[in-house]
Design a protein around this motif. Sequence first.
Motif, PDB file in Angstrom:
ATOM      1  N   SER A 269       0.688  -1.225  -0.029  1.00 41.82           N
ATOM      2  CA  SER A 269       0.013  -0.069   0.111  1.00 41.82           C
ATOM      3  C   SER A 269       0.684   1.313  -0.066  1.00 41.82           C
ATOM      4  O   SER A 269       0.277   2.472  -0.259  1.00 41.82           O
ATOM      5  CB  SER A 269      -0.786   0.188   1.046  1.00 41.82           C
ATOM      6  OG  SER A 269      -0.265   0.119   2.344  1.00 41.82           O
ATOM      7  N   GLU A 270       2.089   1.331   0.285  1.00 43.80           N
ATOM      8  CA  GLU A 270       2.981   2.253   0.128  1.00 43.80           C
ATOM      9  C   GLU A 270       3.073   2.892  -1.319  1.00 43.80           C
ATOM     10  O   GLU A 270       3.639   2.189  -2.137  1.00 43.80           O
ATOM     11  CB  GLU A 270       4.334   2.270   0.922  1.00 43.80           C
ATOM     12  CG  GLU A 270       5.309   3.262   0.903  1.00 43.80           C
ATOM     13  CD  GLU A 270       4.985   4.137   2.337  1.00 43.80           C
ATOM     14  OE1 GLU A 270       3.695   4.524   2.423  1.00 43.80           O
ATOM     15  OE2 GLU A 270       5.893   4.518   3.160  1.00 43.80           O
ATOM     16  N   ILE A 271       2.641   4.077  -1.291  1.00 41.30           N
ATOM     17  CA  ILE A 271       2.910   4.816  -2.850  1.00 41.30           C
ATOM     18  C   ILE A 271       3.536   5.955  -2.510  1.00 41.30           C
ATOM     19  O   ILE A 271       3.842   6.574  -1.547  1.00 41.30           O
ATOM     20  CB  ILE A 271       1.572   5.008  -3.339  1.00 41.30           C
ATOM     21  CG1 ILE A 271       0.573   5.781  -2.520  1.00 41.30           C
ATOM     22  CG2 ILE A 271       0.654   3.698  -3.450  1.00 41.30           C
ATOM     23  CD1 ILE A 271      -0.757   6.308  -3.284  1.00 41.30           C
ATOM     24  N   LEU A 272       3.756   6.594  -3.660  1.00 39.83           N
ATOM     25  CA  LEU A 272       4.701   7.973  -3.733  1.00 39.83           C
ATOM     26  C   LEU A 272       3.955   8.951  -2.859  1.00 39.83           C
ATOM     27  O   LEU A 272       4.402   9.722  -2.444  1.00 39.83           O
ATOM     28  CB  LEU A 272       4.720   8.417  -5.319  1.00 39.83           C
ATOM     29  CG  LEU A 272       5.713   7.745  -6.020  1.00 39.83           C
ATOM     30  CD1 LEU A 272       5.767   8.264  -7.363  1.00 39.83           C
ATOM     31  CD2 LEU A 272       7.162   7.475  -5.382  1.00 39.83           C
ATOM     32  N   ASP A 273       2.690   9.175  -2.919  1.00 40.86           N
ATOM     33  CA  ASP A 273       1.979  10.044  -2.309  1.00 40.86           C
ATOM     34  C   ASP A 273       2.161   9.968  -0.735  1.00 40.86           C
ATOM     35  O   ASP A 273       2.290  11.005  -0.071  1.00 40.86           O
ATOM     36  CB  ASP A 273       0.434  10.006  -2.425  1.00 40.86           C
ATOM     37  CG  ASP A 273       0.016  10.575  -3.883  1.00 40.86           C
ATOM     38  OD1 ASP A 273       0.991  11.422  -4.360  1.00 40.86           O
ATOM     39  OD2 ASP A 273      -0.773  10.211  -4.468  1.00 40.86           O
ATOM     40  N   THR A 274       1.774   8.902  -0.316  1.00 36.31           N
ATOM     41  CA  THR A 274       2.199   8.619   1.065  1.00 36.31           C
ATOM     42  C   THR A 274       3.614   8.770   1.623  1.00 36.31           C
ATOM     43  O   THR A 274       4.139   9.199   2.604  1.00 36.31           O
ATOM     44  CB  THR A 274       1.716   7.040   1.484  1.00 36.31           C
ATOM     45  OG1 THR A 274       2.133   6.014   0.911  1.00 36.31           O
ATOM     46  CG2 THR A 274       0.322   7.011   1.605  1.00 36.31           C
ATOM     47  N   TYR A 277       4.334  12.343   1.718  1.00 31.96           N
ATOM     48  CA  TYR A 277       3.913  12.805   3.362  1.00 31.96           C
ATOM     49  C   TYR A 277       4.771  12.345   4.329  1.00 31.96           C
ATOM     50  O   TYR A 277       5.043  13.447   5.354  1.00 31.96           O
ATOM     51  CB  TYR A 277       2.384  12.308   3.498  1.00 31.96           C
ATOM     52  CG  TYR A 277       2.004  12.430   4.729  1.00 31.96           C
ATOM     53  CD1 TYR A 277       1.617  13.879   5.388  1.00 31.96           C
ATOM     54  CD2 TYR A 277       1.908  11.512   5.735  1.00 31.96           C
ATOM     55  CE1 TYR A 277       1.035  13.763   6.709  1.00 31.96           C
ATOM     56  CE2 TYR A 277       1.370  11.646   7.007  1.00 31.96           C
ATOM     57  CZ  TYR A 277       1.102  12.734   7.640  1.00 31.96           C
ATOM     58  OH  TYR A 277       0.554  12.935   8.840  1.00 31.96           O
ATOM     59  N   LYS A 278       5.385  11.220   4.578  1.00 33.59           N
ATOM     60  CA  LYS A 278       5.983  10.790   5.650  1.00 33.59           C
ATOM     61  C   LYS A 278       7.544  11.481   5.529  1.00 33.59           C
ATOM     62  O   LYS A 278       7.968  11.859   6.420  1.00 33.59           O
ATOM     63  CB  LYS A 278       6.345   9.465   5.692  1.00 33.59           C
ATOM     64  CG  LYS A 278       4.882   8.708   5.935  1.00 33.59           C
ATOM     65  CD  LYS A 278       4.884   6.841   5.559  1.00 33.59           C
ATOM     66  CE  LYS A 278       3.613   6.424   5.819  1.00 33.59           C
ATOM     67  NZ  LYS A 278       3.711   5.194   5.387  1.00 33.59           N
ATOM     68  N   ALA A 279       7.813  11.889   4.293  1.00 34.02           N
ATOM     69  CA  ALA A 279       9.413  12.297   4.196  1.00 34.02           C
ATOM     70  C   ALA A 279       9.127  13.798   4.239  1.00 34.02           C
ATOM     71  O   ALA A 279      10.168  14.457   5.101  1.00 34.02           O
ATOM     72  CB  ALA A 279       9.980  12.035   2.904  1.00 34.02           C
ATOM     73  N   GLY A 280       8.126  14.508   3.826  1.00 31.36           N
ATOM     74  CA  GLY A 280       8.013  15.916   3.804  1.00 31.36           C
ATOM     75  C   GLY A 280       7.655  16.537   4.952  1.00 31.36           C
ATOM     76  O   GLY A 280       8.067  17.420   5.859  1.00 31.36           O
ATOM     77  N   LEU A 281       6.496  15.800   5.719  1.00 29.42           N
ATOM     78  CA  LEU A 281       5.858  16.717   6.890  1.00 29.42           C
ATOM     79  C   LEU A 281       6.154  15.872   8.159  1.00 29.42           C
ATOM     80  O   LEU A 281       6.587  16.476   9.350  1.00 29.42           O
ATOM     81  CB  LEU A 281       4.362  16.334   6.790  1.00 29.42           C
ATOM     82  CG  LEU A 281       3.802  17.314   5.694  1.00 29.42           C
ATOM     83  CD1 LEU A 281       2.081  17.069   5.669  1.00 29.42           C
ATOM     84  CD2 LEU A 281       4.129  18.755   5.906  1.00 29.42           C
ATOM     85  N   GLN A 282       6.334  14.337   8.111  1.00 30.57           N
ATOM     86  CA  GLN A 282       6.658  13.833   9.416  1.00 30.57           C
ATOM     87  C   GLN A 282       8.416  13.678   9.614  1.00 30.57           C
ATOM     88  O   GLN A 282       8.587  14.042  10.747  1.00 30.57           O
ATOM     89  CB  GLN A 282       6.384  12.346   9.203  1.00 30.57           C
ATOM     90  CG  GLN A 282       4.843  12.235   9.381  1.00 30.57           C
ATOM     91  CD  GLN A 282       4.385  10.713   9.418  1.00 30.57           C
ATOM     92  OE1 GLN A 282       5.095   9.708   9.229  1.00 30.57           O
ATOM     93  NE2 GLN A 282       3.071  10.358   9.650  1.00 30.57           N
ATOM     94  N   GLN A 283       9.014  13.953   8.824  1.00 31.79           N
ATOM     95  CA  GLN A 283      10.452  13.843   8.754  1.00 31.79           C
ATOM     96  C   GLN A 283      11.122  15.217   8.477  1.00 31.79           C
ATOM     97  O   GLN A 283      12.471  15.378   8.589  1.00 31.79           O
ATOM     98  CB  GLN A 283      11.453  12.810   7.947  1.00 31.79           C
ATOM     99  CG  GLN A 283      10.750  11.450   8.372  1.00 31.79           C
ATOM    100  CD  GLN A 283      11.241  10.267   7.430  1.00 31.79           C
ATOM    101  OE1 GLN A 283      12.382  10.289   6.741  1.00 31.79           O
ATOM    102  NE2 GLN A 283      10.911   9.075   7.591  1.00 31.79           N
TER     103      GLN A 283
END
Length: 320
Positions: A269-274, A277-283
């Motif tokens: 289920s991991e795609i470019l959009d998610t 989000y994880k790399a840009g906002l969470q990290q």
Amino acid sequence: MSQVRVQHAAPPPREPRTRLRATIGFMLKYKTLYALSVPGILYFLVFKYVPLLGSVIAFQNYNLFKGFSGSPWAGMQHFEKMFAHYDFIRILKNTIYLGLLDVAVAFPAPIVLALLLNEVRKLAFKRTVQTIIYAPHFLSWVIISGIFIGILSPSSGFVNQMLGWFGIEPIYFLVENSWIRPVLVGSGIWRDVGYGTIIYLAALTAINPELYEAAEMDGANRWKQTLAITLPSLLPVITVLFLLKIGEFLDFGFERVYVFQNSLNLDSSEILDTFIYKAGLQQMQYSYATAIGLFKSVVGLMLLVIANTLSRKATGESLY
């Protein structure tokens, strides 16, 4: 007697002032239509074109406090990091696979549904069905995920209870990697298939009914009328919408996936959009996430140009 040919001289080209006056006059004549287009132009200008300027941080080591002008340049460093990431190929494959499923299954669904609705002769029943199938489009993905989690629950879900009637063991749809992709595509179809029929139903109303009458007199049944009249009449609309779908091939949707995602189905289920989000906002890797988003946009643009060129040569229909 010899005939004298009179050659009319070509009219002189308009002067720039004359063309300007003609343009202004044309705009004043249709000022209402131009006024109606202003909100749409402002929307795309503010929310689509102005944010493109922020893509420059994909080539910087962006610092939130220094801004665009104060952040140091990094060149292609973030793109190299993206391709070197140990999970990037798997994430890209997931995105492509879901995009292919969406195009192959979800795109034809509104066409088929519109053709079926077009055959309904009871107006009250037709409007009732349309209202019911339009409704899910206006629900958020959070609500839709809650509905599907309840329906697909292995202990109390209706689907697994129905499978139990046939002696089939409960299936953990939202946990198994082999089932999460059909769930993602199926939930999207359930949400948007009804709303997607609006354009096709509008195109169907523009077909001349005399064509059907002539075909019926020639002995064509409803199936042959659909193949010979309905589908060819819908082809321009189908082509335009298909090209737009190709343009957003890698844009499967963040919310659509994120609400169903968990640690057990992450491999599928991991795609470019998610990942963005994880790399840009969470990290807080803003430049890295922007580089991935820019890569996704460039690939989408290339696919759109290629598909548009092939469509124009094959069918004569294209976006531009």
